[in-house]
Write a protein that holds these residues in place. Structure first.
Motif, PDB file in Angstrom:
ATOM      1  N   LYS A 173     -47.929 -15.972 -12.468  1.00  8.26           N
ATOM      2  CA  LYS A 173     -46.984 -15.709 -13.559  1.00  8.26           C
ATOM      3  C   LYS A 173     -47.386 -14.492 -14.406  1.00  8.26           C
ATOM      4  CE  LYS A 173     -46.948 -19.408 -15.917  1.00  8.26           C
ATOM      5  NZ  LYS A 173     -46.938 -18.847 -17.272  1.00  8.26           N
ATOM      6  N   SER A 174     -48.600 -14.534 -14.892  1.00  2.51           N
ATOM      7  CA  SER A 174     -49.064 -13.432 -15.741  1.00  2.51           C
ATOM      8  C   SER A 174     -49.026 -12.127 -14.971  1.00  2.51           C
ATOM      9  CB  SER A 174     -50.488 -13.677 -16.210  1.00  2.51           C
ATOM     10  OG  SER A 174     -50.588 -14.966 -16.733  1.00  2.51           O
ATOM     11  N   SER A 175     -49.419 -12.192 -13.742  1.00  2.00           N
ATOM     12  CA  SER A 175     -49.451 -10.976 -12.942  1.00  2.00           C
ATOM     13  C   SER A 175     -48.051 -10.396 -12.781  1.00  2.00           C
ATOM     14  CB  SER A 175     -50.048 -11.258 -11.561  1.00  2.00           C
ATOM     15  OG  SER A 175     -51.357 -11.769 -11.702  1.00  2.00           O
ATOM     16  N   VAL A 176     -47.073 -11.258 -12.554  1.00  2.98           N
ATOM     17  CA  VAL A 176     -45.701 -10.769 -12.393  1.00  2.98           C
ATOM     18  C   VAL A 176     -45.232 -10.101 -13.690  1.00  2.98           C
ATOM     19  CG1 VAL A 176     -43.282 -11.461 -12.062  1.00  2.98           C
ATOM     20  CG2 VAL A 176     -45.071 -12.433 -10.608  1.00  2.98           C
ATOM     21  N   THR A 218     -45.033 -15.033  -4.848  1.00  4.66           N
ATOM     22  CA  THR A 218     -46.193 -14.151  -5.052  1.00  4.66           C
ATOM     23  C   THR A 218     -47.207 -14.376  -3.931  1.00  4.66           C
ATOM     24  OG1 THR A 218     -47.254 -15.849  -6.375  1.00  4.66           O
ATOM     25  CG2 THR A 218     -45.969 -14.202  -7.564  1.00  4.66           C
ATOM     26  N   LYS A 219     -48.239 -13.565  -3.966  1.00  2.00           N
ATOM     27  CA  LYS A 219     -49.392 -13.727  -3.068  1.00  2.00           C
ATOM     28  C   LYS A 219     -49.014 -13.663  -1.590  1.00  2.00           C
ATOM     29  CE  LYS A 219     -51.840 -16.462  -6.555  1.00  2.00           C
ATOM     30  NZ  LYS A 219     -52.774 -17.535  -6.848  1.00  2.00           N
ATOM     31  N   LEU A 220     -47.994 -12.828  -1.289  1.00  2.00           N
ATOM     32  CA  LEU A 220     -47.607 -12.688   0.130  1.00  2.00           C
ATOM     33  C   LEU A 220     -48.797 -12.200   0.954  1.00  2.00           C
ATOM     34  CD1 LEU A 220     -44.053 -11.111  -0.239  1.00  2.00           C
ATOM     35  CD2 LEU A 220     -44.613 -13.407   0.578  1.00  2.00           C
ATOM     36  N   ASP A 221     -49.649 -11.378   0.311  1.00  2.00           N
ATOM     37  CA  ASP A 221     -50.796 -10.809   1.028  1.00  2.00           C
ATOM     38  C   ASP A 221     -51.887 -11.835   1.287  1.00  2.00           C
ATOM     39  OD1 ASP A 221     -51.080 -10.917  -1.803  1.00  2.00           O
ATOM     40  OD2 ASP A 221     -52.890  -9.668  -1.641  1.00  2.00           O
ATOM     41  N   LEU A 222     -51.786 -12.957   0.649  1.00  2.00           N
ATOM     42  CA  LEU A 222     -52.846 -13.960   0.808  1.00  2.00           C
ATOM     43  C   LEU A 222     -52.494 -15.046   1.834  1.00  2.00           C
ATOM     44  CD1 LEU A 222     -54.233 -14.567  -2.812  1.00  2.00           C
ATOM     45  CD2 LEU A 222     -55.093 -13.043  -1.025  1.00  2.00           C
ATOM     46  N   VAL A 262     -46.252  -8.634  -4.434  1.00  3.37           N
ATOM     47  CA  VAL A 262     -47.696  -8.582  -4.200  1.00  3.37           C
ATOM     48  C   VAL A 262     -48.352  -8.040  -5.459  1.00  3.37           C
ATOM     49  CG1 VAL A 262     -49.563  -7.595  -2.818  1.00  3.37           C
ATOM     50  CG2 VAL A 262     -47.422  -8.260  -1.710  1.00  3.37           C
ATOM     51  N   ASN A 263     -49.035  -8.924  -6.136  1.00  2.00           N
ATOM     52  CA  ASN A 263     -49.730  -8.527  -7.368  1.00  2.00           C
ATOM     53  C   ASN A 263     -51.132  -8.050  -7.047  1.00  2.00           C
ATOM     54  OD1 ASN A 263     -47.768  -9.262  -9.395  1.00  2.00           O
ATOM     55  ND2 ASN A 263     -48.185 -11.397  -8.824  1.00  2.00           N
ATOM     56  N   ARG A 264     -51.814  -7.608  -8.100  1.00  2.00           N
ATOM     57  CA  ARG A 264     -53.216  -7.229  -7.919  1.00  2.00           C
ATOM     58  C   ARG A 264     -54.039  -8.483  -7.631  1.00  2.00           C
ATOM     59  NH1 ARG A 264     -54.626  -4.306 -13.341  1.00  2.00           N
ATOM     60  NH2 ARG A 264     -53.663  -6.238 -14.035  1.00  2.00           N
ATOM     61  N   SER A 265     -54.968  -8.323  -6.735  1.00  2.00           N
ATOM     62  CA  SER A 265     -55.866  -9.448  -6.475  1.00  2.00           C
ATOM     63  C   SER A 265     -56.886  -9.528  -7.605  1.00  2.00           C
ATOM     64  CB  SER A 265     -56.610  -9.227  -5.156  1.00  2.00           C
ATOM     65  OG  SER A 265     -57.418  -8.087  -5.300  1.00  2.00           O
ATOM     66  N   GLN A 266     -57.637 -10.624  -7.601  1.00  2.00           N
ATOM     67  CA  GLN A 266     -58.672 -10.768  -8.622  1.00  2.00           C
ATOM     68  C   GLN A 266     -59.654  -9.602  -8.541  1.00  2.00           C
ATOM     69  OE1 GLN A 266     -58.501 -13.110 -11.085  1.00  2.00           O
ATOM     70  NE2 GLN A 266     -60.115 -11.810 -11.945  1.00  2.00           N
ATOM     71  N   ALA A 267     -59.950  -9.180  -7.305  1.00  2.00           N
ATOM     72  CA  ALA A 267     -60.887  -8.066  -7.123  1.00  2.00           C
ATOM     73  C   ALA A 267     -60.328  -6.789  -7.747  1.00  2.00           C
ATOM     74  CB  ALA A 267     -61.147  -7.853  -5.629  1.00  2.00           C
TER      75      ALA A 267
HETATM   76  N1  LIG Z   1     -54.060 -11.027  -3.841  1.00  2.00           N
HETATM   77  C1  LIG Z   1     -53.205 -11.460  -4.760  1.00  2.00           C
HETATM   78  N2  LIG Z   1     -53.691 -12.119  -5.795  1.00  2.00           N
HETATM   79  C2  LIG Z   1     -52.794 -12.527  -6.729  1.00  2.00           C
HETATM   80  C3  LIG Z   1     -51.425 -12.329  -6.589  1.00  2.00           C
HETATM   81  N3  LIG Z   1     -50.817 -12.850  -7.670  1.00  2.00           N
HETATM   82  C4  LIG Z   1     -51.772 -13.369  -8.442  1.00  2.00           C
HETATM   83  N4  LIG Z   1     -52.970 -13.163  -7.883  1.00  2.00           N
HETATM   84  C5  LIG Z   1     -54.255 -13.623  -8.398  1.00  2.00           C
HETATM   85  O1  LIG Z   1     -54.145 -14.998  -8.711  1.00  2.00           O
HETATM   86  C6  LIG Z   1     -54.849 -15.327  -9.884  1.00  2.00           C
HETATM   87  C7  LIG Z   1     -53.934 -15.998 -10.850  1.00  2.00           C
HETATM   88  O2  LIG Z   1     -52.951 -15.128 -11.224  1.00  2.00           O
HETATM   89  P1  LIG Z   1     -52.285 -15.146 -12.648  1.00  2.00           P
HETATM   90  O3  LIG Z   1     -51.288 -14.060 -12.673  1.00  2.00           O
HETATM   91  O4  LIG Z   1     -53.319 -15.182 -13.685  1.00  2.00           O
HETATM   92  O5  LIG Z   1     -51.567 -16.522 -12.524  1.00  2.00           O
HETATM   93  P2  LIG Z   1     -50.920 -17.386 -13.692  1.00  2.00           P
HETATM   94  O6  LIG Z   1     -49.850 -18.158 -13.055  1.00  2.00           O
HETATM   95  O7  LIG Z   1     -50.563 -16.529 -14.789  1.00  2.00           O
HETATM   96  O8  LIG Z   1     -52.109 -18.304 -14.045  1.00  2.00           O
HETATM   97  P3  LIG Z   1     -52.331 -19.127 -15.383  1.00  2.00           P
HETATM   98  O9  LIG Z   1     -51.909 -18.252 -16.531  1.00  2.00           O
HETATM   99  O10 LIG Z   1     -53.771 -19.442 -15.379  1.00  2.00           O
HETATM  100  O11 LIG Z   1     -51.456 -20.325 -15.229  1.00  2.00           O
HETATM  101  C8  LIG Z   1     -55.408 -14.021 -10.370  1.00  2.00           C
HETATM  102  O12 LIG Z   1     -56.747 -13.895  -9.974  1.00  2.00           O
HETATM  103  C9  LIG Z   1     -54.605 -12.966  -9.688  1.00  2.00           C
HETATM  104  O13 LIG Z   1     -55.328 -11.777  -9.419  1.00  2.00           O
HETATM  105  C10 LIG Z   1     -50.946 -11.654  -5.439  1.00  2.00           C
HETATM  106  O14 LIG Z   1     -49.743 -11.439  -5.252  1.00  2.00           O
HETATM  107  N5  LIG Z   1     -51.903 -11.249  -4.543  1.00  2.00           N
END
Ligand SMILES: Nc1nc2c(ncn2[C@@H]2O[C@H](COP(=O)(O)OP(=O)(O)OP(=O)(O)O)[C@@H](O)[C@H]2O)c(=O)[nH]1
Length: 615
Positions: A48-51, A212-216, A242-247
């Motif tokens: 969510k936050s990433s989007v 999200t996370k299609l790359d995963l 595709v959002n940024r990964s944690q890395a």
């Molecule tokens: N590789 C990759 N990692 C992603 C993607 N989207 C999210 N992430 C990773 O997933 C983790 C959680 O993403 P957030 O965007 O923080 O998710 P959130 O839904 O906001 O999480 P909370 O606020 O904790 O509920 C982070 O480490 C992101 O980097 C994606 O599309 N690809």
């Protein structure tokens, strides 16, 4: 396109007004609930936050473990001209421009704690953040706490349910566009976002599915079927992201670069290549912006209707509690006199009829006074024994020769003094009636309700006047009685004398026999009955003249000059004293200023809509 841009700006403006008004929906007629909005929902870590950050093109959301989003974040995106610097503003800290987005993150987290405390509870009071940037589209998104299944340490057990309730309260509104975020590396059937969306929007007409996370995803699997709507059908197309990964995040990969990488991912992807132009965060932002425009346009008539209705209600409420009073002494004096007039009018209606109570005055004259007069102890005073005593005392050593002149006078004076009691009692009774009418009129004067001090001062002044009228009235009725003692009607006795002579022709009045007659019962009885006849005549006179005196001194004056002295006093008052008299109930003042503020904001919203919608 120009109007479309301003339509979202318009809703943003009204949304800010709602937050200022403390309108977060829920109670009664809520403008907030009438506004179309986009709510972002998803399970924890769904991305969510990433989007949101990708749509904005900036890192600005708090990160961390546990439930980070604990208040709704209303994120208003405003597109600025190319080359302009990005900046952010919070509604709770207006005029402070944030250009450093790390401090935006800090401010969101601090502001969250300000309401929820460090207790990690959740609150439905939104934080309102505006971001101005050339890299955004005009769009408003509401970020909600992530749906979760377990409470983490330090959070109450109910938080799981609390979050779900809060999210539901947003997404169940028919005006809410649901942005349902699900991670691709998880079975879509278990997605929290889809679960709740399905529940409140079964036809899928206001849900946008985001994957999200299609790359995963596991090697050899893909999400084409989901994206094509084959797994869960929605009226709008699914958007893959595709959002940024944690890395990437750890390496501080720039958001604009991340967007570019995302674009490349789809364009070069063997599976999603054919969908590339309908994928990615930028596309999602555009899609939502356009859809929001359409929805807003549809909603405008009903929003205007709601605003107009609310404005009418606010005006009616303000009229009811009274408009604010001016501050200059002329206007204050005018207000005070207006209030006095209003009271006086009600009071007169009570006396003259139209309102109840005035008839009680007539009751005093018609009933109370006559029955009191009837009860006067003339019988006792004119008993044979008493007549004899008074007459003998008056005669002294020399018994009267023909008629006991002094004895008559004393007997009459003795009787007349009894009239003072009923006369004064009538004055007091009418006084009480008038006092009660003042009380009633004070209570019935609507205008006075808001000014407790003025109200009690008017009541005091009116009662003081009534007291003076009562004194005057008492003096007057006492005088009426005294006047009767001071000069007796001689003719009355002459007439009696003549009548007695004609009724007893056998007796020669020229040759009375006082020694024989003087102290016979018959003689005394005659005296008694003569006095009684005279007193009865006076009684009839007073029965008529006492009411006249009472009305003249009390009722007429009350109608004419009840507040005259008060007017003189008020006229002498200085500005501060006038202000003090008009001091209103503080709760009422507070209420009025709240209503006035609401009214102002609603009127502003209506003007804004008028200037945008019908261009
Ligand atoms: N590789 C990759 N990692 C992603 C993607 N989207 C999210 N992430 C990773 O997933 C983790 C959680 O993403 P957030 O965007 O923080 O998710 P959130 O839904 O906001 O999480 P909370 O606020 O904790 O509920 C982070 O480490 C992101 O980097 C994606 O599309 N690809």
């Amino acid at each position: 396109m120009a109007t479309m841009t301003s339509l979202i700006g318009l809703i943003n403006k009204i949304q800010r007004a709602c937050t200022v008004l403390g309108d977060h929906g829920g109670e009664g007629l809520s403008l907030w609930e009438a506004l179309p909005s986009v709510a972002v929902v998803g399970g924890q870590s769904s991305g969510k936050s990433s989007v949101l950050e990708s749509v904005v093109g900036r890192d600005f959301l708090p990160r961390g473990s546990g439930i980070v989003t604990r208040r709704p974040l209303v994120l208003q995106l405003h597109k600025t001209d190319d080359g302009q610097q990005d900046y952010a503003e919070f509604l709770h800290a207006p005029r402070k421009r944030f250009t450093d987005f790390a401090s935006v993150r800090q401010e969101i987290s601090d502001e969250t704690d300000r309401i929820t405390g460090k207790s990690k509870q959740i609150s439905n009071i939104p934080i309102q953040l505006s971001i101005y940037s050339p890299n955004v589209v005009n769009l408003t998104l509401i970020d909600l706490p992530g749906l979760t299944k377990v409470a983490v340490e330090g959070q109450s057990e109910t938080i799981v349910q609390d979050i779900e309730n809060m999210v539901r309260s947003y997404v169940e509104k028919p005006n809410c566009i649901i942005l349902a975020i699900s991670p691709a590396n998880q079975d879509i059937a278990t997605s929290d976002a889809i679960k709740i969306a399905k529940e409140v929007d079964p036809s899928g007409e206001r849900t946008f599915g985001v994957l999200t996370k299609l790359d995963l995803m596991d090697k050899g699997t893909n999400a084409v079927e989901v994206l094509e709507g084959k797994h869960y059908r929605l009226m709008h197309p699914w958007v893959g992201i595709v959002n940024r990964s944690q890395a990437d995040i750890n390496k501080n990969v720039d958001m604009i670069i991340a967007r570019k990488k995302e674009r490349e991912y789809f364009e070069t992807s063997p599976e999603y290549g054919h969908l590339a132009h309908k994928m990615g965060a930028e596309y999602l932002a555009k899609l939502l912006s356009e859809h929001l425009e359409v929805v807003i346009r549809q909603r405008i008539p009903s929003i205007i209707a709601l605003i107009n209705k609310t404005i009418d209600e606010l005006n009616a409420e303000l009229d009811r509690i009274g408009r604010p009073i001016a501050v200059d002494s002329g206007a204050q004096l005018y207000t005070i006199l207006e209030m006095c007039r209003a009271f006086d009018k009600v009071f007169k209606e009570h006396i003259d009829g139209g309102r109840p109570g005035g008839d009680k005055i007539y009751g005093v004259f018609d009933h109370q006074l006559p029955s009191a007069l009837k009860k006067l102890p003339f019988d006792r005073h004119l008993s044979l024994k008493n007549v004899q005593r008074v007459v003998t005392e008056a005669d002294g050593y020399q018994p009267h020769l023909i008629a006991p002149e002094q004895g008559y006078r004393r007997l009459i004076e003795g009787c007349l003094s009894y009239f003072k009691g009923p006369a004064e009692a009538s004055v007091d009774a009418v006084h009480l009636v008038l006092k009660e009418l003042v009380r009633k009129a004070i209570a019935a004067t609507e205008e006075l309700k808001r000014f407790p001090t003025l109200k009690s001062e008017i009541a005091q002044a009116a009662n003081d006047s009534l007291e003076r009228f009562r004194e005057e009235s008492k003096k007057t009725v006492t005088r009426l009685v005294d006047m009767e003692s001071s000069y007796l009607t001689a003719e009355f006795f002459r007439k009696i004398h003549l009548e007695q002579d004609t009724t007893n022709p056998g007796r020669n009045s020229s040759t009375p026999n006082p020694n024989l007659d003087n102290h016979t019962d018959n003689h005394l009885r005659k005296i008694g009955s003569n006095v009684n006849a005279y007193v009865n005549m006076i009684c009839d006179t007073l029965k008529n003249s006492i009411p006249k005196a009472v009305v003249y001194c009390q009722v007429r004056e009350a109608k004419r000059s009840l507040l005259n002295r008060f007017y003189v006093q008020v006229g002498k008052k200085e500005k501060e004293q006038l202000g003090a008299v008009l001091d209103e109930d503080p709760a009422l003042m507070e209420k009025r200023s709240q209503l006035a503020k609401r009214l102002e904001l609603y009127k502003q919203a209506r003007d804004d809509i008028d200037s945008v919608a019908w261009k």
